[in-house]
Design an enzyme around this catalytic site. Sequence first.
Site, PDB file in Angstrom:
ATOM      1  N   THR A 144       0.980  49.414  99.428  1.00 30.26           N
ATOM      2  CA  THR A 144       2.277  48.746  99.284  1.00 30.26           C
ATOM      3  C   THR A 144       2.129  47.347  98.674  1.00 30.26           C
ATOM      4  O   THR A 144       1.355  46.539  99.175  1.00 30.26           O
ATOM      5  CB  THR A 144       2.931  48.623 100.668  1.00 30.26           C
ATOM      6  N   GLU A 145       2.873  47.106  97.596  1.00 32.18           N
ATOM      7  CA  GLU A 145       2.922  45.793  96.939  1.00 32.18           C
ATOM      8  C   GLU A 145       1.541  45.316  96.492  1.00 32.18           C
ATOM      9  O   GLU A 145       1.272  44.118  96.402  1.00 32.18           O
ATOM     10  CB  GLU A 145       3.556  44.736  97.857  1.00 32.18           C
ATOM     11  N   LEU A 146       0.630  46.278  96.256  1.00 35.38           N
ATOM     12  CA  LEU A 146      -0.760  45.987  95.885  1.00 35.38           C
ATOM     13  C   LEU A 146      -1.451  45.070  96.896  1.00 35.38           C
ATOM     14  O   LEU A 146      -2.304  44.250  96.537  1.00 35.38           O
ATOM     15  CB  LEU A 146      -0.868  45.402  94.475  1.00 35.38           C
TER      16      LEU A 146
END
Lengths: 414, 408
Positions: A144-146
């Site tokens: 998630t979200e890198l």
Amino acid sequence: MVNICLYFQVHQPFRLRNYSVFEIGKNNEYFDSKKNIQTMLKVAEKCYLPMNRLLLDHLKNIDGFKVAFSITGTAIEQFEKYCPEVLQSFKDLAATGKVEFLSETYYHSLSYLYSKQEFKDQIEMHMALMKKHFKAKPTVFRNTELIYNNEMAAFVEKLGYKAMIAEGWDNYLQWRSPNFVYRPYGTSKIKLLLKNYRLSDDVAFRFSNKGWNEWPLTAEKYCKWLNSVNGNGTNINLFMDYETFGEHQWADTGIFDFMKAFPYEVLKHPDNGFVTPSEAAKQEPVGELDIPHVLSWADLERDLSAWLGNKMQNSAISRLYQLERSVMETGNKELIDTWRKLQTSDHFYYMSTKYFSDGDVHKYFNPYDSPYDGFITFMNVLNDLMLRVNTLNPSKINKYLSSSIARNWIISDQ
Amino acid sequence: MRVLMFGWEFPPYASGGLGTACEGLVKGLAKKGQEVTFVAPKTPDSQSSRIKLVSANDAMKNIKITTIPGLMSPYMTCEEYKQRKEEIMLHAKEPGPARLYGKNLFHEVHLFSERAKIISKHERFDVIHAHDWLTFKAGIKAKQLSKKPLVVHVHATEFDRTGGNNINQYVYNIEKEGMTKADRIITVSNYTKNMVVNNYGIDPAKIDVVHNAVEFKDSDFNSSIAKHGKIVLFLGRLTLQKGPDYFMYAAKRVLDVYPDVKFVMAGSGDMEPFMIEKAAELGIADKMLFAGFLKGDDVDRAYQMADLYVMPSVSEPFGITPLEALRNSVPVMISRQSGVSEVLANALKVDFWDIDDMASKMINVLHYSELKEELRDMGAREVRKFSWEEPAAKCIDIYNQMIGGTQW
């Protein structure tokens, strides 16, 4: 030889409706289906459908063109419910055999930071979903979200992945280029692909900015920049939100024309090609990359502050994960699913006060008037969920309820 | 630039936000080197403090305060004016004052404008700036005599004061005459600008929006008051415009499910008896405390005791009290029907009629310290950016444009 690696993130959260304190104990409808349908139909029309058509043409007509997607479970559920033709159009892309799907948490959650078990469960759910709809078996993981660090890379390696994706942030890269494959510090097999954020953001953020000295951006100009990497990199990782195309950058900015011309321009140079993340990861790493602290792809800080930057966010998320055992022990599918939908990172992003009074990108994606309204709605919903869990599982949850608003409800009922 | 300014109150004796706003603006203008002659009606209570103010403050060196005897208050009704006048007559030792004051509030407005004539003959100035309807006639007279341009500054309209019911035709006529005869109009918000356009038929191109600001002292943002229990505060006149009744209904709604809270109503006004009766009727008389009209340090203390300040105004052209609350480190809830909600981001916003929403948000602030602290800290950070220099600069631009030429 430079290979272009395109990966697009597709995500939609289940947005909450304006849920008042006075509904606690009386109303189990948490989600704003009207707003969720409207958003889905709008984005489908502006982005998913036209962009999928465009990519399908490219995949059919251009030898060597390929792309990768990471699609969250909450997005797929909403395609199925509200706009099945979008799901079908992704299936059509998958059927070309030239599309790779990445692995991530089903609910686009921050679970890695709070519960490893929950993190693994959500990855498995997502795996099953990719198999069911796209007959895909992802081998590359995208959190998630890198959100990323060394420790997470080691954890993900143990789960059997070949590669993981992270932001190519200068603070960690220093003199090194994001256009190579790296090995995460403390691992032996897994590889790391880094987003080239400058070239990605030229498209995702700057494309329509008339104040930018490179505006207007043509495919020709952009590919010159890509070609200039030749000799100083093996793969350029262009990672961005899929909603860039038609939703963040509207059709009238020329973004679709840009993407129509883009692969042809890339392939004009005989040394260039396209790869998927798993193909890029076949290369040997050029070195080890040490990222001890948590990195993400958000904002200038590239940290967790967009989701966990203030007291409201930290309190809301820790209270949510405190419920894990009690929720699981109910064995109630609907409660577990609701609890998980509340884990979607967007809910915490809406509570961000960072830059709030400056009115910027955060506001654009926020269904609430203010981060405070985001917190209030979330906590009211969580209180009702607590009450329901308590009804099914009274012994386990009392200690959390005692500090909740809902406690007053129980007292006033007795 | 020399500005002849007509107002009707000036701190420290001020009954409301208008005096505070005038003072802030005048100081901001003075800082930027403008000479301001501020003409205000002189009430018996205010005499000494005004003189002191002029000499006591360096920032005021470009400001000259000229007073005209009078009893006017912007928030007065005709009835209140009559009462006030009778009180003064009663206490006067000699028959003198009888000649100073008008027969009624409207006569007083007329007298003020007549005296303004004399002042405008003796003063030298480049522009005239008149604040709200009581001074519009004075502004118009001064303009006619001097041929200098006039800007009228709208802090509130008759529609705000009455909630749109029982508009006083006389007041409305003066407001409209002022707006029509002025060269430019300043409103304190877009909210008020729309009101002036829609209710007075004024061309929007004639109107500039200049939002109010707030002044800071060194002692701001430090609250040292010991607190006992949770308190929600209303501070304002107890009149229809300020929505005290909505505050009370929301309090009742909160107390039904969240009993450990006290609600404080600070202020006086024509709705006070009604509010007190209503609290008893709703069965919350022990939780609803009436603090009366507060002045000076008591205002700051009231803010500092509170966990939440609520401004539930039905119609609020600007609304400076939320900024003052934040200055005292108290989080705020404001009605969307206010000018301040256009410029303040870190506040809870509600529609004044939405009792449930108001109560739901109150409970959340009272219950979750993380919400209260975030609202307070981010609000305090934001409010530090409000300064009277920006509104003053906008006024100077408007003066320059007027002198430059476009006449209406």
